[in-house]
Design a protein around this motif. Structure first.
Motif, PDB file in Angstrom:
ATOM      1  N   ASP A 151       0.795  -1.276  -0.061  1.00 29.25           N
ATOM      2  CA  ASP A 151      -0.011  -0.018  -0.038  1.00 29.25           C
ATOM      3  C   ASP A 151       0.743   1.252  -0.144  1.00 29.25           C
ATOM      4  O   ASP A 151       0.445   2.466  -0.387  1.00 29.25           O
ATOM      5  CB  ASP A 151      -0.853   0.087   1.153  1.00 29.25           C
ATOM      6  N   ARG A 152       2.055   1.248   0.504  1.00 36.18           N
ATOM      7  CA  ARG A 152       2.876   2.251   0.492  1.00 36.18           C
ATOM      8  C   ARG A 152       4.401   1.938   0.762  1.00 36.18           C
ATOM      9  O   ARG A 152       4.578   0.647   0.905  1.00 36.18           O
ATOM     10  CB  ARG A 152       2.498   3.372   1.662  1.00 36.18           C
ATOM     11  N   ILE A 163       1.775  -1.769  -4.824  1.00 36.13           N
ATOM     12  CA  ILE A 163       1.086  -0.666  -4.398  1.00 36.13           C
ATOM     13  C   ILE A 163       0.211  -0.240  -5.471  1.00 36.13           C
ATOM     14  O   ILE A 163       0.468  -0.654  -6.423  1.00 36.13           O
ATOM     15  CB  ILE A 163       2.187   0.873  -4.195  1.00 36.13           C
ATOM     16  N   ASN A 166      -1.427   5.315  -7.236  1.00 34.93           N
ATOM     17  CA  ASN A 166      -2.405   6.557  -6.515  1.00 34.93           C
ATOM     18  C   ASN A 166      -2.396   7.736  -7.363  1.00 34.93           C
ATOM     19  O   ASN A 166      -3.390   8.427  -7.278  1.00 34.93           O
ATOM     20  CB  ASN A 166      -1.860   6.697  -5.026  1.00 34.93           C
ATOM     21  N   GLN A 196       1.425   6.934  -0.375  1.00 34.29           N
ATOM     22  CA  GLN A 196       0.023   6.919  -1.130  1.00 34.29           C
ATOM     23  C   GLN A 196      -0.636   8.127  -0.729  1.00 34.29           C
ATOM     24  O   GLN A 196      -1.306   8.554  -2.022  1.00 34.29           O
ATOM     25  CB  GLN A 196      -0.659   5.670  -0.663  1.00 34.29           C
ATOM     26  N   ARG A 200      -1.707  10.807  -3.934  1.00 30.90           N
ATOM     27  CA  ARG A 200      -3.098  11.097  -4.238  1.00 30.90           C
ATOM     28  C   ARG A 200      -3.368  12.770  -4.221  1.00 30.90           C
ATOM     29  O   ARG A 200      -3.981  13.297  -5.084  1.00 30.90           O
ATOM     30  CB  ARG A 200      -4.179  10.690  -3.206  1.00 30.90           C
TER      31      ARG A 200
END
Length: 338
Positions: A151-152, A163, A166, A196, A200
């Motif tokens: 995720d990160r 990941i 994003n 992340q 974004r």
């Protein structure tokens, strides 16, 4: 209480050495030239006696515990709960068990959990890392322990990771709002410098820059409650001439946003259009349904466990670290339709 059967007991009952029994039970009989007849004799005896090897003793003899440590931000969160379920299922199919826990995005807690997993001699780690544990991740890698960040990631740590893209997901979502006629678009994010969240935010800012629009950002602390988030959003909306659209950087921020808009008696999408990053099962049944960036949970989970299993298998010739970036899907629903 019946005494638990041990390798010593099996060896005594069959009048053979403990070493021979251990080699057979750990799948090393052939390479040590143990006869098929003796292997069958031991296996049949073990089945009759319903022998269950001590996990610690087994790990000492094989060098593996067959346990993987999974550390996510919050196991109760819909996204991380779904990821954990898929990883656990895939790990089990490959003979591994999962121990998982929540870091609560806290570096100190994460550090303690890593030390706990070290003491338990887990075979590998899948970690959603909070900021501040870069050295701890590097220490795991330096000690030869398989690690996959999920995720990160940390730019300064040369680790395997899986990941979402994003930046592109955020950029595309904001461009959709702009092309739908919205100009005053707010971005509500966590007060975080995690990779992340930074991606974004950058996607949002770059999309606005393409059209020459001004950004409108609100950062909310991770530790605040839903009511506290909603209260901050109420003030934010009142003080910023009611944005035409709001892009929420997580699904739980979107839940707080919906609560705030309801408190202000604002209609979705008539008064304010909304988009959430991270789809949620209730977004498809909420009235109106909520437009969302959907992460491919199954693919993210399968890629993470695949990389880790490859790292754990000495027979694999895969090159490490592996750095996987997965694309999202954008699901248009009623919350952005005029």
């Amino acid at each position: 209480m019946t005494k638990k059967l041990s390798i010593r007991d099996i060896a005594g009952e069959l009048n053979i050495s403990k070493t021979t029994v251990s080699l057979i039970l750990n799948g090393k009989a052939k390479e040590n030239r143990i006869s098929d007849v003796l292997i069958e004799r031991v296996v049949n005896h073990v089945e009759r006696r319903d022998y269950k090897p001590n996990q610690l003793a087994k790990s000492l003899s094989t060098g593996k515990t067959m346990i993987i440590g999974l550390m996510v931000e919050k196991i109760s969160d819909y996204f991380f709960a779904q990821v954990a379920y898929h990883i656990e299922e895939l790990a089990y199919q490959n003979g591994y068990k999962i121990i998982y826990c929540s870091t609560d995005n806290d570096a100190h807690k994460t550090r303690e959990l890593i030390n706990l997993f070290r003491e338990r001699h887990v075979d590998g780690y899948i970690i959603t890392p909070p900021a501040g544990i870069e050295q701890d991740i590097q220490a795991l890698i330096d000690d030869g322990l398989p690690v996959v960040l999920f995720d990160r990631y940390f730019e300064e740590v040369n680790s395997s990771y899986v990941i979402l893209d994003n930046y592109k997901a955020s950029f595309d979502a904001v461009m959709y709002l702009i092309n739908s006629g919205h100009e005053n678009i707010a971005f509500v994010e966590l007060d975080s410098d995690q990779s992340q969240m930074l991606d974004r935010r950058k996607g949002y800012l770059d999309a606005l820059a393409v059209k020459g629009l001004k950004p409108l950002l609100l950062k909310i602390p991770f530790s605040s409650t839903m009511d506290q988030k909603a209260a901050r959003l109420v003030n934010f909306i009142r003080n910023n001439n009611q944005p035409e659209a709001i892009f929420f950087a997580t699904n739980y921020l979107a839940f707080s946003g919906i609560k705030a808009l309801n408190q202000l008696n604002l209609n979705i999408p008539g008064d304010v259009a909304i988009v959430a990053f991270d789809d949620h099962q209730v977004f498809d049944i909420y009235a109106p349904t909520i437009t969302a960036v959907a992460q491919p949970i199954s693919e993210l989970a399968s890629q993470s466990i695949r990389i880790l299993l490859d790292m754990l298998d000495p027979k694999k010739n895969a090159q490490f670290p592996q750095k996987i970036v997965v694309q999202s899907a954008f699901i248009v629903r009623d919350s952005t339709k005029k």
